[in-house]
Design a protein around this motif. Structure first.
Motif, PDB file in Angstrom:
ATOM      1  N   GLN A 145       1.616  10.083  -1.031  1.00  0.00           N
ATOM      2  CA  GLN A 145       0.711   9.416  -1.974  1.00  0.00           C
ATOM      3  C   GLN A 145       0.777   7.903  -1.842  1.00  0.00           C
ATOM      4  N   CYS A 146       1.919   7.360  -1.403  1.00  0.00           N
ATOM      5  CA  CYS A 146       2.009   5.912  -1.207  1.00  0.00           C
ATOM      6  C   CYS A 146       1.939   5.540   0.275  1.00  0.00           C
ATOM      7  N   HIS A 147       2.673   6.262   1.102  1.00  0.00           N
ATOM      8  CA  HIS A 147       2.764   5.860   2.511  1.00  0.00           C
ATOM      9  C   HIS A 147       1.705   6.527   3.376  1.00  0.00           C
ATOM     10  N   TYR A 157       1.791  -0.919   1.001  1.00  0.00           N
ATOM     11  CA  TYR A 157       2.706   0.202   1.277  1.00  0.00           C
ATOM     12  C   TYR A 157       3.034   0.226   2.759  1.00  0.00           C
ATOM     13  N   SER A 272       7.020  -5.401  -5.004  1.00  0.00           N
ATOM     14  CA  SER A 272       6.800  -4.068  -4.442  1.00  0.00           C
ATOM     15  C   SER A 272       7.978  -3.187  -4.801  1.00  0.00           C
TER      16      SER A 272
END
Ligand code: HEC
Ligand code: HEC
Length: 312
Positions: A145-147, A157, A272
Protein backbone atom coordinates in the motif's frame (compact mmCIF):
# COMPACT_ATOMS: atom_id res chain seq x y z
CA UNK A 1 -18.01 -3.71 26.87
CA UNK A 2 -20.36 -1.01 25.75
CA UNK A 3 -19.49 2.08 23.70
CA UNK A 4 -22.31 4.10 25.26
CA UNK A 5 -21.24 6.95 27.50
CA UNK A 6 -24.39 6.90 29.60
CA UNK A 7 -26.27 3.95 31.09
CA UNK A 8 -29.58 5.30 29.73
CA UNK A 9 -29.19 4.07 26.15
CA UNK A 10 -28.47 0.50 27.23
CA UNK A 11 -31.77 0.32 29.08
CA UNK A 12 -33.62 2.23 26.35
CA UNK A 13 -32.52 -0.19 23.64
CA UNK A 14 -33.08 -3.23 25.88
CA UNK A 15 -36.65 -2.17 26.63
CA UNK A 16 -37.49 -1.37 22.99
CA UNK A 17 -36.20 -4.79 21.92
CA UNK A 18 -38.17 -6.72 24.55
CA UNK A 19 -41.36 -4.69 24.03
CA UNK A 20 -41.15 -5.23 20.24
CA UNK A 21 -40.81 -8.99 20.68
CA UNK A 22 -43.75 -9.12 23.10
CA UNK A 23 -45.81 -6.96 20.72
CA UNK A 24 -45.12 -9.41 17.90
CA UNK A 25 -46.23 -12.32 20.08
CA UNK A 26 -49.45 -10.53 21.11
CA UNK A 27 -50.25 -9.61 17.51
CA UNK A 28 -49.66 -13.16 16.42
CA UNK A 29 -51.88 -14.53 19.19
CA UNK A 30 -54.67 -12.12 18.28
CA UNK A 31 -54.50 -13.10 14.62
CA UNK A 32 -54.31 -16.82 15.23
CA UNK A 33 -57.35 -16.98 17.53
CA UNK A 34 -59.64 -15.34 14.99
CA UNK A 35 -62.11 -18.04 13.90
CA UNK A 36 -63.48 -18.47 10.43
CA UNK A 37 -67.25 -18.36 10.78
CA UNK A 38 -68.95 -21.16 8.87
CA UNK A 39 -68.14 -21.82 5.27
CA UNK A 40 -68.56 -18.18 4.35
CA UNK A 41 -65.10 -16.72 3.91
CA UNK A 42 -64.66 -12.96 4.14
CA UNK A 43 -63.14 -11.13 1.21
CA UNK A 44 -61.01 -8.00 1.35
CA UNK A 45 -63.62 -6.20 -0.75
CA UNK A 46 -61.28 -5.74 -3.71
CA UNK A 47 -62.35 -7.10 -7.07
CA UNK A 48 -60.36 -7.33 -10.28
CA UNK A 49 -61.44 -8.31 -13.75
CA UNK A 50 -65.09 -8.13 -12.65
CA UNK A 51 -65.21 -11.26 -10.48
CA UNK A 52 -61.70 -11.91 -9.20
CA UNK A 53 -61.84 -11.35 -5.41
CA UNK A 54 -59.26 -11.65 -2.67
CA UNK A 55 -60.19 -13.93 0.24
CA UNK A 56 -59.34 -12.88 3.76
CA UNK A 57 -58.44 -16.23 5.35
CA UNK A 58 -56.48 -16.36 8.62
CA UNK A 59 -52.85 -17.46 8.30
CA UNK A 60 -52.33 -21.23 8.22
CA UNK A 61 -51.35 -22.85 11.54
CA UNK A 62 -47.90 -24.01 10.42
CA UNK A 63 -47.14 -20.50 9.27
CA UNK A 64 -48.10 -19.04 12.64
CA UNK A 65 -45.95 -21.64 14.40
CA UNK A 66 -42.96 -20.56 12.31
CA UNK A 67 -43.44 -17.07 13.68
CA UNK A 68 -43.61 -18.38 17.25
CA UNK A 69 -40.39 -20.30 16.65
CA UNK A 70 -38.60 -17.17 15.46
CA UNK A 71 -39.77 -15.35 18.61
CA UNK A 72 -38.45 -18.13 20.84
CA UNK A 73 -35.23 -18.21 18.85
CA UNK A 74 -34.87 -14.44 19.30
CA UNK A 75 -35.35 -14.66 23.06
CA UNK A 76 -32.91 -17.56 23.44
CA UNK A 77 -30.39 -15.73 21.27
CA UNK A 78 -30.66 -12.57 23.36
CA UNK A 79 -30.20 -14.60 26.54
CA UNK A 80 -27.03 -16.27 25.21
CA UNK A 81 -25.38 -13.62 23.04
CA UNK A 82 -24.85 -9.85 23.38
CA UNK A 83 -27.77 -7.96 21.85
CA UNK A 84 -29.74 -6.34 24.64
CA UNK A 85 -28.05 -3.01 25.32
CA UNK A 86 -24.89 -3.71 27.30
CA UNK A 87 -25.97 -7.19 28.50
CA UNK A 88 -23.16 -9.43 27.34
CA UNK A 89 -25.17 -12.67 27.15
CA UNK A 90 -24.69 -15.69 29.37
CA UNK A 91 -22.50 -17.45 26.78
CA UNK A 92 -19.82 -14.73 27.09
CA UNK A 93 -19.20 -14.50 23.32
CA UNK A 94 -17.38 -11.45 21.96
CA UNK A 95 -16.21 -10.79 18.41
CA UNK A 96 -12.78 -9.90 19.82
CA UNK A 97 -12.49 -13.25 21.61
CA UNK A 98 -13.55 -15.14 18.49
CA UNK A 99 -11.05 -13.17 16.39
CA UNK A 100 -8.24 -13.86 18.88
CA UNK A 101 -9.04 -17.57 18.93
CA UNK A 102 -8.95 -17.72 15.15
CA UNK A 103 -5.66 -15.79 15.01
CA UNK A 104 -4.15 -18.14 17.62
CA UNK A 105 -5.24 -21.14 15.55
CA UNK A 106 -3.73 -19.69 12.38
CA UNK A 107 -0.51 -18.79 14.25
CA UNK A 108 -0.19 -22.34 15.55
CA UNK A 109 -0.45 -23.65 11.99
CA UNK A 110 2.06 -21.23 10.47
CA UNK A 111 4.56 -21.05 13.36
CA UNK A 112 6.59 -24.12 12.33
CA UNK A 113 6.98 -22.74 8.79
CA UNK A 114 8.29 -19.39 10.02
CA UNK A 115 10.46 -20.96 12.73
CA UNK A 116 12.27 -22.90 10.04
CA UNK A 117 13.37 -19.62 8.43
CA UNK A 118 13.87 -17.50 11.56
CA UNK A 119 17.34 -18.93 12.19
CA UNK A 120 18.49 -18.85 8.58
CA UNK A 121 21.00 -16.18 7.59
CA UNK A 122 19.33 -13.34 5.65
CA UNK A 123 21.45 -13.65 2.52
CA UNK A 124 20.96 -17.40 2.41
CA UNK A 125 17.23 -16.95 2.93
CA UNK A 126 17.09 -14.57 -0.05
CA UNK A 127 18.15 -17.41 -2.32
CA UNK A 128 15.47 -19.79 -1.05
CA UNK A 129 12.62 -19.61 -3.59
CA UNK A 130 10.06 -21.00 -1.13
CA UNK A 131 10.89 -18.39 1.52
CA UNK A 132 10.89 -15.63 -1.10
CA UNK A 133 7.42 -16.67 -2.27
CA UNK A 134 6.24 -16.23 1.32
CA UNK A 135 8.16 -12.93 1.50
CA UNK A 136 6.41 -11.65 -1.58
CA UNK A 137 3.00 -12.53 -0.15
CA UNK A 138 3.83 -10.79 3.12
CA UNK A 139 5.05 -7.78 1.17
CA UNK A 140 1.88 -7.56 -0.93
CA UNK A 141 -0.28 -7.78 2.19
CA UNK A 142 1.64 -5.41 4.45
CA UNK A 143 3.90 -3.14 2.46
CA UNK A 144 2.49 -2.68 -1.04
CA UNK A 145 0.00 0.00 0.00
CA UNK A 146 2.95 2.36 0.52
CA UNK A 147 5.83 0.90 -1.46
CA UNK A 148 3.58 -0.33 -4.33
CA UNK A 149 3.21 -3.95 -5.34
CA UNK A 150 6.41 -3.97 -7.41
CA UNK A 151 8.27 -2.36 -4.45
CA UNK A 152 9.29 0.58 -6.62
CA UNK A 153 7.56 3.06 -4.31
CA UNK A 154 6.34 6.47 -5.40
CA UNK A 155 6.65 10.08 -4.38
CA UNK A 156 7.39 10.10 -0.63
CA UNK A 157 7.73 6.29 -0.50
CA UNK A 158 11.15 4.89 -1.29
CA UNK A 159 11.92 2.48 -4.09
CA UNK A 160 13.17 -0.72 -2.46
CA UNK A 161 14.52 -2.32 -5.63
CA UNK A 162 17.28 0.12 -6.63
CA UNK A 163 20.03 -0.60 -4.07
CA UNK A 164 19.94 3.07 -3.15
CA UNK A 165 19.27 3.32 0.56
CA UNK A 166 18.18 6.09 2.88
CA UNK A 167 19.08 4.12 6.00
CA UNK A 168 21.53 1.59 4.61
CA UNK A 169 21.24 -1.58 2.58
CA UNK A 170 23.04 -4.16 4.72
CA UNK A 171 20.64 -7.05 5.38
CA UNK A 172 20.73 -6.40 9.15
CA UNK A 173 20.04 -2.67 8.63
CA UNK A 174 17.02 -3.47 6.46
CA UNK A 175 15.76 -5.85 9.15
CA UNK A 176 16.20 -3.11 11.76
CA UNK A 177 14.31 -0.64 9.52
CA UNK A 178 11.37 -3.01 9.08
CA UNK A 179 11.25 -4.20 12.69
CA UNK A 180 11.52 -0.85 14.48
CA UNK A 181 10.40 1.57 11.80
CA UNK A 182 12.08 4.86 10.86
CA UNK A 183 11.19 8.48 11.04
CA UNK A 184 12.98 10.99 8.84
CA UNK A 185 12.50 14.62 9.86
CA UNK A 186 13.69 17.48 7.72
CA UNK A 187 13.12 20.81 9.46
CA UNK A 188 11.35 23.70 7.67
CA UNK A 189 13.68 26.46 6.44
CA UNK A 190 11.18 28.91 4.92
CA UNK A 191 11.24 31.28 7.89
CA UNK A 192 15.03 31.35 8.12
CA UNK A 193 15.89 31.59 4.41
CA UNK A 194 12.93 33.56 3.04
CA UNK A 195 11.32 32.85 -0.36
CA UNK A 196 14.34 33.91 -2.38
CA UNK A 197 16.78 32.08 -0.16
CA UNK A 198 14.71 28.88 -0.48
CA UNK A 199 14.73 29.20 -4.26
CA UNK A 200 18.53 29.70 -4.26
CA UNK A 201 18.86 26.58 -2.15
CA UNK A 202 16.59 24.61 -4.49
CA UNK A 203 18.86 25.56 -7.39
CA UNK A 204 21.93 24.50 -5.44
CA UNK A 205 20.33 21.09 -4.78
CA UNK A 206 19.47 20.82 -8.51
CA UNK A 207 23.14 21.54 -9.30
CA UNK A 208 24.08 18.63 -7.04
CA UNK A 209 21.78 16.06 -8.61
CA UNK A 210 22.14 16.84 -12.28
CA UNK A 211 19.10 19.06 -12.83
CA UNK A 212 19.08 22.24 -14.90
CA UNK A 213 19.81 25.18 -12.63
CA UNK A 214 20.53 28.89 -12.48
CA UNK A 215 24.21 29.11 -11.60
CA UNK A 216 23.94 32.47 -9.86
CA UNK A 217 21.19 31.17 -7.56
CA UNK A 218 23.08 27.91 -7.03
CA UNK A 219 26.22 29.79 -5.98
CA UNK A 220 24.23 31.85 -3.46
CA UNK A 221 22.52 28.68 -2.25
CA UNK A 222 25.83 26.90 -1.82
CA UNK A 223 27.07 29.54 0.66
CA UNK A 224 24.08 29.05 2.88
CA UNK A 225 24.14 25.27 2.43
CA UNK A 226 27.61 25.20 3.98
CA UNK A 227 26.33 26.79 7.16
CA UNK A 228 22.73 25.55 7.36
CA UNK A 229 22.53 22.11 5.84
CA UNK A 230 25.85 20.32 6.16
CA UNK A 231 25.20 19.22 9.73
CA UNK A 232 22.80 16.63 8.36
CA UNK A 233 23.43 16.36 4.62
CA UNK A 234 27.24 16.66 4.79
CA UNK A 235 29.51 19.13 2.93
CA UNK A 236 29.03 17.31 -0.38
CA UNK A 237 25.31 16.80 0.15
CA UNK A 238 25.74 13.04 0.33
CA UNK A 239 23.52 12.76 3.37
CA UNK A 240 23.66 10.74 6.57
CA UNK A 241 22.14 7.28 6.76
CA UNK A 242 22.11 7.29 10.55
CA UNK A 243 19.38 9.95 10.63
CA UNK A 244 17.87 9.25 7.22
CA UNK A 245 18.99 12.58 5.73
CA UNK A 246 18.93 11.81 2.03
CA UNK A 247 21.83 11.90 -0.37
CA UNK A 248 20.96 15.01 -2.38
CA UNK A 249 23.33 14.13 -5.23
CA UNK A 250 21.16 11.35 -6.62
CA UNK A 251 18.69 12.24 -9.37
CA UNK A 252 15.62 10.47 -7.94
CA UNK A 253 14.85 12.35 -4.78
CA UNK A 254 12.13 10.88 -2.59
CA UNK A 255 10.00 14.02 -2.60
CA UNK A 256 10.85 15.12 -6.14
CA UNK A 257 13.87 16.88 -7.65
CA UNK A 258 12.04 19.51 -9.73
CA UNK A 259 12.05 23.13 -8.63
CA UNK A 260 8.50 23.32 -7.13
CA UNK A 261 8.98 20.07 -5.15
CA UNK A 262 12.36 21.22 -3.82
CA UNK A 263 10.98 24.61 -2.83
CA UNK A 264 8.20 22.87 -0.94
CA UNK A 265 10.62 20.43 0.73
CA UNK A 266 13.06 23.12 1.81
CA UNK A 267 10.57 25.75 2.91
CA UNK A 268 8.08 23.50 4.73
CA UNK A 269 10.28 20.55 5.70
CA UNK A 270 9.29 16.90 5.36
CA UNK A 271 8.51 14.09 7.76
CA UNK A 272 8.47 10.53 6.50
CA UNK A 273 7.38 7.67 8.67
CA UNK A 274 8.10 4.01 8.09
CA UNK A 275 5.82 2.26 10.63
CA UNK A 276 7.45 -0.39 12.85
CA UNK A 277 6.34 -3.95 12.02
CA UNK A 278 7.76 -6.06 14.86
CA UNK A 279 4.62 -5.89 17.00
CA UNK A 280 2.11 -6.47 14.24
CA UNK A 281 3.95 -9.13 12.24
CA UNK A 282 6.34 -10.71 14.74
CA UNK A 283 10.08 -11.16 14.35
CA UNK A 284 9.88 -14.26 12.16
CA UNK A 285 7.89 -12.52 9.41
CA UNK A 286 10.08 -9.41 9.65
CA UNK A 287 13.09 -11.68 9.11
CA UNK A 288 11.61 -13.11 5.90
CA UNK A 289 10.61 -9.63 4.70
CA UNK A 290 14.13 -8.31 5.31
CA UNK A 291 15.56 -11.13 3.19
CA UNK A 292 12.93 -10.45 0.51
CA UNK A 293 13.66 -6.69 0.39
CA UNK A 294 17.42 -7.24 0.37
CA UNK A 295 17.00 -9.80 -2.42
CA UNK A 296 15.09 -7.31 -4.58
CA UNK A 297 18.25 -5.33 -5.30
CA UNK A 298 20.88 -8.00 -4.67
CA UNK A 299 20.38 -10.84 -7.08
CA UNK A 300 19.70 -13.89 -4.94
CA UNK A 301 21.71 -15.87 -7.47
CA UNK A 302 24.85 -14.04 -6.31
CA UNK A 303 24.59 -15.64 -2.91
CA UNK A 304 23.12 -18.96 -3.94
CA UNK A 305 25.40 -21.97 -3.74
CA UNK A 306 27.14 -22.53 -7.09
CA UNK A 307 24.86 -24.41 -9.45
CA UNK A 308 25.84 -28.00 -10.11
CA UNK A 309 27.46 -28.40 -13.48
CA UNK A 310 28.10 -31.50 -15.51
CA UNK A 311 25.77 -34.11 -16.82
CA UNK A 312 25.67 -32.47 -20.24
C1 HEC B 1 2.42 3.64 5.83
C2 HEC B 1 3.31 3.49 4.72
C3 HEC B 1 4.36 2.40 4.80
C4 HEC B 1 4.19 1.05 4.99
C5 HEC B 1 2.91 0.30 5.25
C6 HEC B 1 5.49 0.47 4.88
N1 HEC B 1 6.43 1.43 4.65
FE1 HEC B 1 8.42 1.13 4.43
N2 HEC B 1 8.71 3.13 4.36
C7 HEC B 1 7.73 4.09 4.32
C8 HEC B 1 8.33 5.41 4.25
C9 HEC B 1 7.59 6.74 4.16
C10 HEC B 1 9.73 5.21 4.26
C11 HEC B 1 10.80 6.29 4.23
C12 HEC B 1 11.13 6.71 5.63
C13 HEC B 1 12.09 7.84 5.69
O1 HEC B 1 12.53 8.33 4.65
O2 HEC B 1 12.41 8.25 6.81
C14 HEC B 1 9.93 3.77 4.32
C15 HEC B 1 11.18 3.16 4.34
C16 HEC B 1 11.38 1.80 4.23
C17 HEC B 1 12.68 1.18 4.13
C18 HEC B 1 14.02 1.90 4.14
C19 HEC B 1 14.41 2.25 2.73
C20 HEC B 1 15.78 2.86 2.67
O3 HEC B 1 16.09 3.36 1.59
O4 HEC B 1 16.53 2.82 3.66
C21 HEC B 1 12.47 -0.18 4.03
C22 HEC B 1 13.52 -1.25 3.90
C23 HEC B 1 11.04 -0.39 4.08
N3 HEC B 1 10.41 0.84 4.20
C24 HEC B 1 10.44 -1.62 4.02
C25 HEC B 1 9.08 -1.82 4.27
C26 HEC B 1 8.48 -3.13 4.39
C27 HEC B 1 9.19 -4.45 4.22
C28 HEC B 1 7.17 -2.92 4.68
C29 HEC B 1 6.09 -3.95 4.96
C30 HEC B 1 6.28 -4.74 6.14
C31 HEC B 1 6.95 -1.48 4.72
N4 HEC B 1 8.13 -0.86 4.47
C32 HEC B 1 5.73 -0.89 4.98
C33 HEC B 1 6.37 3.86 4.36
C34 HEC B 1 5.79 2.63 4.60
C1 HEC C 1 18.49 18.30 11.22
C2 HEC C 1 18.99 17.64 10.06
C3 HEC C 1 18.72 18.30 8.71
C4 HEC C 1 19.10 19.56 8.30
C5 HEC C 1 19.87 20.60 9.09
C6 HEC C 1 18.68 19.66 6.92
N1 HEC C 1 18.05 18.52 6.53
FE1 HEC C 1 17.29 18.15 4.69
N2 HEC C 1 16.61 16.37 5.36
C7 HEC C 1 16.82 15.85 6.61
C8 HEC C 1 16.16 14.58 6.71
C9 HEC C 1 16.16 13.66 7.93
C10 HEC C 1 15.51 14.37 5.48
C11 HEC C 1 14.61 13.20 5.09
C12 HEC C 1 13.19 13.59 5.28
C13 HEC C 1 12.27 12.49 4.87
O1 HEC C 1 12.61 11.34 5.11
O2 HEC C 1 11.20 12.80 4.33
C14 HEC C 1 15.84 15.51 4.66
C15 HEC C 1 15.38 15.68 3.36
C16 HEC C 1 15.78 16.70 2.52
C17 HEC C 1 15.41 16.81 1.15
C18 HEC C 1 14.51 15.86 0.40
C19 HEC C 1 15.32 14.72 -0.15
C20 HEC C 1 14.48 13.77 -0.97
O3 HEC C 1 14.96 12.67 -1.22
O4 HEC C 1 13.36 14.13 -1.37
C21 HEC C 1 16.01 17.94 0.67
C22 HEC C 1 15.94 18.47 -0.76
C23 HEC C 1 16.74 18.52 1.74
N3 HEC C 1 16.58 17.74 2.86
C24 HEC C 1 17.46 19.68 1.66
C25 HEC C 1 17.97 20.33 2.75
C26 HEC C 1 18.54 21.65 2.68
C27 HEC C 1 18.67 22.48 1.42
C28 HEC C 1 18.93 21.96 3.95
C29 HEC C 1 19.51 23.25 4.44
C30 HEC C 1 18.68 24.41 4.23
C31 HEC C 1 18.61 20.84 4.79
N4 HEC C 1 18.03 19.87 4.03
C32 HEC C 1 18.89 20.78 6.13
C33 HEC C 1 17.57 16.40 7.62
C34 HEC C 1 18.06 17.68 7.61
Amino acid sequence: MSDFTSGFWNIYIGIITIVSIIACAVLLKALSTRKVSGAQVETTGHAWDEDLVELNNPLPRWWIWLFYITIVFGLVYLALYPGLGSFSGSYGWTSKKQYEEEVAKAEALSAPIYDKYAKTDLKQLASDPEAMAIGQKLFLNNCAQCHSSDARGGKGYPNLTDNDWIYGGAPETIEETIANGRKGMMPAWGALLGDDGVKDMAHYVMSLNGGTYDSLRAARGKDKFMTTCIACHGPEGKGNQAIGAEDLTKPNLLHGADEPSLIETISKGRTSVMPPQKEALGEARVHILAAYVWGLSNSPAATAPPAKTGGQ
